[in-house]
Design a protein around this motif. Structure first.
Motif, PDB file in Angstrom:
ATOM      1  N   UNK A   1       0.851  -1.182   0.000  1.00 29.59           N
ATOM      2  CA  UNK A   1       0.000   0.000   0.000  1.00 29.59           C
ATOM      3  C   UNK A   1       0.893   1.239   0.000  1.00 29.59           C
ATOM      4  N   UNK A   2       0.317   2.386   0.184  1.00 29.71           N
ATOM      5  CA  UNK A   2       1.099   3.626   0.165  1.00 29.71           C
ATOM      6  C   UNK A   2       1.916   3.735   1.447  1.00 29.71           C
ATOM      7  N   UNK A   3       3.212   3.935   1.266  1.00 25.88           N
ATOM      8  CA  UNK A   3       4.112   4.133   2.404  1.00 25.88           C
ATOM      9  C   UNK A   3       4.999   5.340   2.094  1.00 25.88           C
ATOM     10  N   UNK A   4       5.583   5.953   3.086  1.00 28.33           N
ATOM     11  CA  UNK A   4       6.409   7.139   2.841  1.00 28.33           C
ATOM     12  C   UNK A   4       7.631   6.810   1.992  1.00 28.33           C
ATOM     13  N   UNK A   5       8.062   7.777   1.194  1.00 28.16           N
ATOM     14  CA  UNK A   5       9.315   7.616   0.446  1.00 28.16           C
ATOM     15  C   UNK A   5      10.441   7.398   1.442  1.00 28.16           C
ATOM     16  N   UNK A   6      11.458   6.631   0.999  1.00 27.24           N
ATOM     17  CA  UNK A   6      12.580   6.349   1.893  1.00 27.24           C
ATOM     18  C   UNK A   6      13.313   5.099   1.438  1.00 27.24           C
TER      19      UNK A   6
END
Length: 211
Positions: A15-20
């Motif tokens: 799913x959507x997760x923070x960039x990194x």
């Protein structure tokens, strides 16, 4: 730190997760091997699985390919069935030349453990003097120089050696004049044997024939 499981052709989306920067680890069940070593595996953006560089709005796909190792059982049969000698044997990976060395006597067997099913193997032996190899038969039809392990299965190869009985007994010459002095040589005793290296023992037997 998320844990999940996948089966064949399974897909897991975060799913959507923070960039990194993220990492993936795989814990393999017993008997399974990665087709590409995990420290060399990369995702479709070129990132290693230990440092997946995920940009904003980016979708990165990482694929894991595993195979289940097969194993090889080697059985030894001797004709005649005797406990000695022990035959030195080698199982060699035709791709990497890695080898397992072991020894087998009659009615013994060797289990290779998990093998690379993407490779082929050859089975070699050192045959002691007096013996010859009759055949090596693998139950999956593989020749012994190119044995293909079955993924998740077992291949059994039976190695049969024989020590043939002597084919003839010859005394040359076979007679001596009567009244010769004690110790006179009658003749030379020899054995016809199709395989070299045997030691032959002789004895006189009274068969009941009058002297």
């Amino acid at each position: 730190n998320r844990s999940f499981t996948l089966t064949d052709n399974g897909v897991k989306s975060t799913g959507q997760i923070p960039a990194g920067v993220y990492s993936l680890e795989e814990i393999l069940p017993l008997g399974w091997t990665p087709a590409i070593p995990l420290d060399q595996l990369t995702c479709d953006d070129g990132s290693p699985i230990s440092a997946i560089d995920l940009a904003a709005s980016e979708v990165v796909v990482c694929r894991f390919l595993n195979y289940k190792g097969g194993n090889l059982i080697v059985k030894k049969v001797t004709i005649p069935a005797v406990a000695s000698p022990s035959f030195s044997m080698r199982l060699i990976n035709n791709t990497t030349n890695a080898r397992q060395t072991f020894s087998l006597a009659h009615n013994q067997q060797f289990d290779s453990g998990a093998l690379d099913t993407a490779a082929t193997y050859k089975l070699l032996e050192t045959v002691p003097g007096g013996w010859k190899r009759k055949n090596i038969v693998c139950d999956n039809g593989s020749p012994f120089t190119s044995i293909t392990p079955a993924a998740g299965g077992t291949v059994t190869c039976t190695v049969t050696n024989e020590n043939p009985a002597p084919s003839s007994l010859v005394l040359t010459p076979s007679s001596v004049d009567e009244n010769r002095v004690a110790g006179t040589l009658v003749g030379n005793l020899s054995v016809g044997d199709s395989v070299g290296g045997d030691t032959h023992t002789f004895s006189f037997v009274n068969d009941g024939t009058p002297a």
